[in-house]
Design a protein around this motif. Structure first.
Motif, PDB file in Angstrom:
ATOM      1  N   SER A  76       0.841  -1.203   0.000  1.00 21.73           N
ATOM      2  CA  SER A  76       0.000   0.000   0.000  1.00 21.73           C
ATOM      3  C   SER A  76       0.872   1.247   0.000  1.00 21.73           C
ATOM      4  N   PRO A  77       0.339   2.362  -0.505  1.00 21.65           N
ATOM      5  CA  PRO A  77       1.129   3.604  -0.516  1.00 21.65           C
ATOM      6  C   PRO A  77       1.555   4.006   0.886  1.00 21.65           C
ATOM      7  N   LEU A  78       2.623   4.741   0.979  1.00 20.30           N
ATOM      8  CA  LEU A  78       3.144   5.212   2.252  1.00 20.30           C
ATOM      9  C   LEU A  78       2.074   6.029   2.989  1.00 20.30           C
ATOM     10  N   GLY A  79       1.767   5.638   4.204  1.00 21.17           N
ATOM     11  CA  GLY A  79       0.774   6.338   5.009  1.00 21.17           C
ATOM     12  C   GLY A  79      -0.625   5.763   4.928  1.00 21.17           C
ATOM     13  N   TYR A  80      -0.881   4.852   3.961  1.00 17.88           N
ATOM     14  CA  TYR A  80      -2.222   4.287   3.819  1.00 17.88           C
ATOM     15  C   TYR A  80      -2.333   2.986   4.619  1.00 17.88           C
ATOM     16  N   SER A  81      -3.280   2.946   5.541  1.00 21.31           N
ATOM     17  CA  SER A  81      -3.544   1.744   6.348  1.00 21.31           C
ATOM     18  C   SER A  81      -2.296   1.207   7.028  1.00 21.31           C
ATOM     19  N   ILE A  82      -1.408   2.102   7.440  1.00 24.37           N
ATOM     20  CA  ILE A  82      -0.233   1.657   8.182  1.00 24.37           C
ATOM     21  C   ILE A  82      -0.653   1.105   9.537  1.00 24.37           C
ATOM     22  N   LYS A  83       0.192   0.293  10.116  1.00 23.57           N
ATOM     23  CA  LYS A  83       0.039  -0.110  11.510  1.00 23.57           C
ATOM     24  C   LYS A  83       1.327   0.212  12.235  1.00 23.57           C
ATOM     25  N   SER A  84       1.217   0.487  13.532  1.00 18.94           N
ATOM     26  CA  SER A  84       2.342   1.093  14.246  1.00 18.94           C
ATOM     27  C   SER A  84       2.725   0.331  15.504  1.00 18.94           C
ATOM     28  N   ILE A  85       3.974   0.496  15.864  1.00 16.29           N
ATOM     29  CA  ILE A  85       4.477   0.141  17.189  1.00 16.29           C
ATOM     30  C   ILE A  85       4.965   1.445  17.819  1.00 16.29           C
ATOM     31  N   HIS A  86       4.393   1.801  18.969  1.00 15.08           N
ATOM     32  CA  HIS A  86       4.669   3.091  19.606  1.00 15.08           C
ATOM     33  C   HIS A  86       5.588   2.920  20.811  1.00 15.08           C
ATOM     34  N   LYS A  87       6.384   3.944  21.071  1.00 14.83           N
ATOM     35  CA  LYS A  87       7.107   4.009  22.335  1.00 14.83           C
ATOM     36  C   LYS A  87       6.112   4.431  23.414  1.00 14.83           C
ATOM     37  N   SER A  88       5.979   3.616  24.440  1.00 15.78           N
ATOM     38  CA  SER A  88       4.974   3.908  25.472  1.00 15.78           C
ATOM     39  C   SER A  88       5.273   5.191  26.233  1.00 15.78           C
ATOM     40  N   CYS A  89       6.512   5.656  26.180  1.00 18.40           N
ATOM     41  CA  CYS A  89       6.883   6.891  26.875  1.00 18.40           C
ATOM     42  C   CYS A  89       6.389   8.142  26.171  1.00 18.40           C
ATOM     43  N   CYS A  90       6.053   8.023  24.906  1.00 20.33           N
ATOM     44  CA  CYS A  90       6.094   9.218  24.067  1.00 20.33           C
ATOM     45  C   CYS A  90       4.848   9.499  23.233  1.00 20.33           C
ATOM     46  N   VAL A  91       3.726   8.844  23.480  1.00 24.81           N
ATOM     47  CA  VAL A  91       2.495   9.122  22.738  1.00 24.81           C
ATOM     48  C   VAL A  91       1.362   9.424  23.716  1.00 24.81           C
ATOM     49  N   VAL A  92       0.351  10.155  23.231  1.00 26.99           N
ATOM     50  CA  VAL A  92      -0.755  10.593  24.085  1.00 26.99           C
ATOM     51  C   VAL A  92      -2.099  10.076  23.605  1.00 26.99           C
ATOM     52  N   ALA A  93      -2.375  10.195  22.301  1.00 28.96           N
ATOM     53  CA  ALA A  93      -3.694   9.865  21.759  1.00 28.96           C
ATOM     54  C   ALA A  93      -3.526   8.919  20.576  1.00 28.96           C
ATOM     55  N   LEU A  94      -3.940   7.671  20.744  1.00 28.14           N
ATOM     56  CA  LEU A  94      -3.692   6.635  19.744  1.00 28.14           C
ATOM     57  C   LEU A  94      -4.927   6.352  18.906  1.00 28.14           C
ATOM     58  N   HIS A  95      -4.699   6.207  17.615  1.00 31.98           N
ATOM     59  CA  HIS A  95      -5.705   5.762  16.664  1.00 31.98           C
ATOM     60  C   HIS A  95      -5.343   4.344  16.246  1.00 31.98           C
ATOM     61  N   ASN A  96      -6.238   3.694  15.505  1.00 30.80           N
ATOM     62  CA  ASN A  96      -5.984   2.332  15.058  1.00 30.80           C
ATOM     63  C   ASN A  96      -4.772   2.230  14.136  1.00 30.80           C
ATOM     64  N   HIS A  97      -4.401   3.339  13.491  1.00 29.25           N
ATOM     65  CA  HIS A  97      -3.293   3.305  12.534  1.00 29.25           C
ATOM     66  C   HIS A  97      -2.035   4.003  13.031  1.00 29.25           C
ATOM     67  N   PHE A  98      -2.179   5.125  13.719  1.00 26.81           N
ATOM     68  CA  PHE A  98      -1.001   5.870  14.162  1.00 26.81           C
ATOM     69  C   PHE A  98      -1.367   6.749  15.345  1.00 26.81           C
ATOM     70  N   SER A  99      -0.375   7.391  15.926  1.00 25.98           N
ATOM     71  CA  SER A  99      -0.598   8.309  17.049  1.00 25.98           C
ATOM     72  C   SER A  99      -1.059   9.658  16.519  1.00 25.98           C
ATOM     73  N   TRP A 100      -2.141  10.169  17.091  1.00 32.16           N
ATOM     74  CA  TRP A 100      -2.649  11.480  16.695  1.00 32.16           C
ATOM     75  C   TRP A 100      -2.069  12.604  17.539  1.00 32.16           C
ATOM     76  N   GLU A 101      -1.375  12.254  18.613  1.00 32.75           N
ATOM     77  CA  GLU A 101      -0.709  13.276  19.425  1.00 32.75           C
ATOM     78  C   GLU A 101       0.416  12.621  20.220  1.00 32.75           C
ATOM     79  N   ASP A 102       1.567  13.281  20.238  1.00 36.76           N
ATOM     80  CA  ASP A 102       2.721  12.786  20.976  1.00 36.76           C
ATOM     81  C   ASP A 102       2.990  13.685  22.180  1.00 36.76           C
TER      82      ASP A 102
END
Length: 484
Positions: free
Chosen positions: A389-415
């Motif tokens: 898929s194109p870059l940014g489309y339906s991506i899935k993420s692994i987040h650093k638990s120290c550094c994100v605030v608001a998570l969506h199903n695909h990416f963090s909406w606020e760090d």
């Protein structure tokens, strides 16, 4: 917090000034009486002094446990009413053992302390909610209560969207994490309820939940990674769940947290409970106050992001990383043997808050490998579309638990604020990691015809190469153990 609408409250200073004024008024009045000044002014001064002393006495018996440095509304709506009913509200409406992500009041689900050191010395309560437009378009406040049940302080809630929302009939609902600053003394924020600035809408009271970080119980070496899965509906296949969980275990996932709503497959639940009994899976059931019969799977999509964020804040301090991917997909290292070694390699590339993995579809229309156990779905569908898929489309993420605030199903909406990380998310090169997505083609007929042309399919054998034989063995062993 806006200083134009809020007063800086310093209870000890205010009490000292009031008591000084009372003593001064009474002293002056007594002096005038003894010197023969029995005038109307004398009576007024004596009355004012006694009135001030009475007020101070009443305040001392109803003292609110606040923090001298916090700002609360100068004119808080219905404060008297709230004081009188606080104990009753707690007793009647508080869910004392909120283990599950339950529906509370105006679709306010849960509240958690956030005391991460990456917050630049600040502490917050994060409230996870789905709000109607009539609420989220207004100013919102978090009203806190001391562990004794008395009101303590209130702060303006900062809204962070975690979804695009959805309309239904005369309503439009939207998902949020509300962030409310709190004092160092967390006991003054034991309970919380949300209300609009005009107090026209108010949630029920709920206990603010702790996590290992807020309790000061984080292990010196936290476990590596948890997968916070959004929400599962309907009748998913129990064998696919076993294959999916065993694959993650082999890739050294430490924990998987599942969220169910309106499940109709009891075998699927039995599998989840079997893994839960041994500690690899946590199971949560969700309420949906705005869902109607027959519309659970459509309106229930509003539960996806709240479930992820509930999982994230519940586990602060337990895991270094938080992954987010669903039951029909799995992030697969392309060069490394497991998640820890992949993440170690990615950390050397960039100081990012998240690692974003490109999506590669394994559509069922591309065919099967008939040599694989028919109960296994991922290994039986190795064929993928000719291109990721194109870059940014339906991506899935692994987040650093120290550094994100608001998570969506695909990416963090606020760090969290910089400089904790230098960038938001790092697009992972496809030769290092991919999100392998197994499903029926969901695009329009023309697009699906083009994407599922067998002549163009690729033989995506990475999962089989990495785990094939051992995954098949562990799958069959677990099936026998659970179902006999």
């Amino acid at each position: 917090v806006s200083t134009s609408r809020y007063l800086l409250v310093t209870p000890r200073v205010r009490a000292r000034h009031s008591s000084t004024a009372a003593v001064a008024a009474i002293s002056t009045a007594v002096t005038m009486l003894f010197t023969g000044h029995k005038s109307f002014t004398t009576v007024i001064l004596l009355g004012v002094g006694l009135l001030l002393l009475t007020i101070l006495f009443l305040r001392s018996t109803h003292k609110l446990a606040g923090n001298d440095k916090f700002r609360i509304p100068a004119t808080m709506p219905h404060a008297a009413e709230l004081k009188q009913t606080a104990s009753e509200v707690i007793q009647q409406q508080l869910r004392r053992d909120q283990i599950d992500l339950e529906s509370i009041g105006h679709f306010v689900y849960s509240a958690y302390f956030d005391t991460r050191p990456t917050l630049n010395g600040r502490k917050y309560v994060r409230v996870i909610t789905v709000l109607d437009r009539k609420a989220y378009e207004k100013e919102l406040t978090c009203q806190f209560m001391h562990q004794s049940g008395h009101l303590s302080f209130s702060t303006v809630a900062k809204r962070s969207a975690i979804g695009a929302g959805m309309g239904h009939k005369q309503h439009y609902y939207k998902e949020f994490v509300l962030s409310c600053p709190v004092a160092d003394d967390l006991s003054s924020a034991t309970f919380v309820f949300i209300q609009t600035g005009d107090a026209s809408l108010r949630s029920q009271v709920m206990r603010v939940r702790h996590n290992p970080l807020s309790l000061g119980q984080s292990p010196n070496n936290p476990r590596q990674i948890i997968n916070c899965v959004s929400v599962t509906f309907g009748k998913p296949d129990e064998y696919r769940l076993i294959e999916w969980l065993e694959a993650q275990r082999l890739l050294k996932m430490d924990k998987v947290q599942l969220h169910f709503h309106h499940m109709t497959n009891k075998n699927f639940e039995s599998v989840a409970q079997a893994y839960s009994a041994e500690g690899f899976v946590d199971v949560r059931k969700l309420g949906c106050p705005f869902c109607e019969a027959g519309q659970e799977e459509s309106l229930g999509l509003l539960l996806m992001s709240p479930a992820i964020n509930q999982c994230f804040y519940e586990n602060l301090g337990r895991y270094t990383y938080t992954a987010v991917f669903d039951l029909d997909e799995i992030i697969v290292p392309q060069q490394h043997s497991d998640y820890p070694t992949l993440l170690s390699a990615l950390e050397k590339r960039a100081n990012s808050s998240s690692f974003a993995f490109r999506n590669w579809y394994h559509f069922s229309e591309l065919g099967e490998d008939s040599s694989v156990d028919p109960r296994m779905y991922m290994l039986r569908h190795p064929y993928s579309t000719k291109q990721e898929s194109p870059l940014g489309y339906s991506i899935k993420s692994i987040h650093k638990s120290c550094c994100v605030v608001a998570l969506h199903n695909h990416f963090s909406w606020e760090d969290v604020p910089k400089p904790n990380t230098q960038s938001g998310h790092l697009p992972v090169p496809i030769d290092l990691g991919l999100n392998e997505h197994y499903k029926k083609c969901h695009f329009d007929e023309k697009t699906c015809k083009e994407m599922t042309d067998v002549k163009d399919r690729k033989d995506g054998l990475r999962l089989r190469q990495l785990l094939g034989k051992v995954l098949t063995e562990s799958f069959r062993s677990r099936v026998k153990q659970i179902f006999g």
